[in-house]
Structures are given as structure tokens and as C-alpha cells.
Design a protein around this motif. Structure first.
Motif, PDB file in Angstrom:
ATOM      1  N   GLY A  84       0.836  -1.111   0.003  1.00 25.01           N
ATOM      2  CA  GLY A  84      -0.018  -0.207  -0.060  1.00 25.01           C
ATOM      3  C   GLY A  84       0.859   1.279   0.014  1.00 25.01           C
ATOM      4  N   ASP A 105      -7.636  -1.087  -9.692  1.00 23.91           N
ATOM      5  CA  ASP A 105      -8.345  -0.753  -8.390  1.00 23.91           C
ATOM      6  C   ASP A 105      -8.206   0.756  -7.876  1.00 23.91           C
ATOM      7  OD1 ASP A 105     -10.211  -1.343  -6.616  1.00 23.91           O
ATOM      8  OD2 ASP A 105      -8.586  -1.546  -5.268  1.00 23.91           O
ATOM      9  N   HIS A 111     -10.404   4.445  -7.753  1.00 23.32           N
ATOM     10  CA  HIS A 111     -10.525   5.556  -6.814  1.00 23.32           C
ATOM     11  C   HIS A 111     -10.822   6.852  -7.339  1.00 23.32           C
ATOM     12  CE1 HIS A 111      -9.090   2.026  -4.323  1.00 23.32           C
ATOM     13  NE2 HIS A 111      -9.266   2.694  -3.128  1.00 23.32           N
ATOM     14  N   ILE A 137     -10.575   6.727   0.005  1.00 21.99           N
ATOM     15  CA  ILE A 137      -9.906   5.573   0.533  1.00 21.99           C
ATOM     16  C   ILE A 137     -10.610   5.369   2.112  1.00 21.99           C
ATOM     17  CG2 ILE A 137      -7.564   4.998   1.903  1.00 21.99           C
ATOM     18  CD1 ILE A 137      -6.221   6.726  -0.239  1.00 21.99           C
ATOM     19  N   ARG A 151     -14.126   3.755   1.593  1.00 26.31           N
ATOM     20  CA  ARG A 151     -13.831   2.158   1.004  1.00 26.31           C
ATOM     21  C   ARG A 151     -13.387   1.403   2.390  1.00 26.31           C
ATOM     22  NH1 ARG A 151     -11.703   0.987  -4.603  1.00 26.31           N
ATOM     23  NH2 ARG A 151     -13.295   1.821  -5.802  1.00 26.31           N
ATOM     24  N   GLU A 202     -10.255   1.251   3.469  1.00 27.60           N
ATOM     25  CA  GLU A 202      -8.740   1.040   3.144  1.00 27.60           C
ATOM     26  C   GLU A 202      -7.595   1.560   3.937  1.00 27.60           C
ATOM     27  OE1 GLU A 202      -9.921  -0.439  -1.316  1.00 27.60           O
ATOM     28  OE2 GLU A 202      -9.225   1.160  -1.006  1.00 27.60           O
ATOM     29  N   GLN A 203      -7.950   2.680   4.965  1.00 25.95           N
ATOM     30  CA  GLN A 203      -7.131   3.451   5.409  1.00 25.95           C
ATOM     31  C   GLN A 203      -6.045   2.632   6.152  1.00 25.95           C
ATOM     32  OE1 GLN A 203     -10.236   3.528   5.903  1.00 25.95           O
ATOM     33  NE2 GLN A 203     -10.605   3.619   8.011  1.00 25.95           N
ATOM     34  N   ASP A 204      -6.316   1.434   6.490  1.00 26.88           N
ATOM     35  CA  ASP A 204      -5.151   0.759   7.434  1.00 26.88           C
ATOM     36  C   ASP A 204      -4.583  -0.255   6.594  1.00 26.88           C
ATOM     37  OD1 ASP A 204      -6.364   1.855   9.907  1.00 26.88           O
ATOM     38  OD2 ASP A 204      -7.735   0.109   9.956  1.00 26.88           O
ATOM     39  N   THR A 205      -5.125  -0.674   5.395  1.00 27.46           N
ATOM     40  CA  THR A 205      -4.250  -1.331   4.527  1.00 27.46           C
ATOM     41  C   THR A 205      -3.396  -0.588   3.583  1.00 27.46           C
ATOM     42  OG1 THR A 205      -6.148  -1.842   2.998  1.00 27.46           O
ATOM     43  CG2 THR A 205      -5.549  -3.577   4.747  1.00 27.46           C
ATOM     44  N   LEU A 206      -4.189   0.445   2.724  1.00 29.73           N
ATOM     45  CA  LEU A 206      -3.585   1.144   1.944  1.00 29.73           C
ATOM     46  C   LEU A 206      -2.731   2.411   2.599  1.00 29.73           C
ATOM     47  CD1 LEU A 206      -3.345   1.560  -1.424  1.00 29.73           C
ATOM     48  CD2 LEU A 206      -5.284   2.875  -1.162  1.00 29.73           C
TER      49      LEU A 206
END
Length: 111
Positions: A3, A42, A46, A68, A71, A73-77
């Protein structure tokens, strides 16, 4: 690609599109980002979620971060760092830490 590496690539695309410009439109951001082979389809979706129109760097960064976060995804991306606005005071000036005087300083009101 991790990420953080993906966000680094996106930051580079953003830097390139803003080179010498104060504001950009989404189609220019998308076109520049799509030239970066390490950005996944993907992640490009965004950008498709952002409304058309002109953005300055701060507005674009905040809008991407909102996608982000929406979705989840703030912890993974991760999130992009939001640039300070020109002329904006650093956060420590906006929320100063209160100082507490030492016991030996100031008048002794208890005597």
C-alpha cells in the motif's frame, strides 16, 4: 506492491500533474496516473469516484483520502499526507500546549 509503495507512486503522479500548475482537472490527474504502470486498475477507480472539476493539491489529496476512508482501506492502503495551505499556521500555533508553571515559580497564593 504494498500500500505504501502504491501511494508513493500515486504521489509521484500527483507531483507530475501539478508541476507548474496551481489547479488541475480530474481527467489530467487520471491521465497522468494511468501512465504509471505500478498503479493498479483498482486504485485508478478511486480517482474515478472523484467529481470532475478543478482541484488544488490540498483539495485533491483530501478527496482521495475521503475515497480511501469511505472504502475502509485506510489501514491497508494508508492515506496521503495533506499539504498545508499557503499561509496557514502550523498546528502547534493553532492548538498551543498550555504551560504549567513550576511550583517554585510565580506568587504563592496559599500563604
Amino acid at each position: 506492491m504494498s500500500g505504501h509503495a502504491v501511494l508513493d507512486e500515486l504521489r509521484q503522479a500527483i507531483d507530475e500533474v501539478f508541476h507548474g500548475r496551481e489547479r488541475v482537472v480530474m481527467r489530467d490527474v487520471y491521465a497522468q496516473a494511468s501512465r504509471h504502470v505500478n498503479l493498479s486498475a483498482d486504485l485508478l477507480t478511486h480517482l474515478n469516484e472523484l467529481p470532475e472539476g478543478p482541484y488544488d493539491r490540498r483539495e485533491l489529496t483530501e478527496a482521495i483520502n475521503e475515497v480511501i476512508t469511505r472504502r475502509g482501506e485506510q489501514d491497508t492502503l494508508g492515506l496521503l499526507e495533506v499539504p498545508q495551505q499557503a499561509g496557514a499556521a502550523p498546528l502547534e500555533y493553532l492548538n498551543p500546549t498550555p504551560t504549567v508553571p513550576d511550583e517554585d515559580e510565580g506568587p504563592d497564593l496559599m500563604r
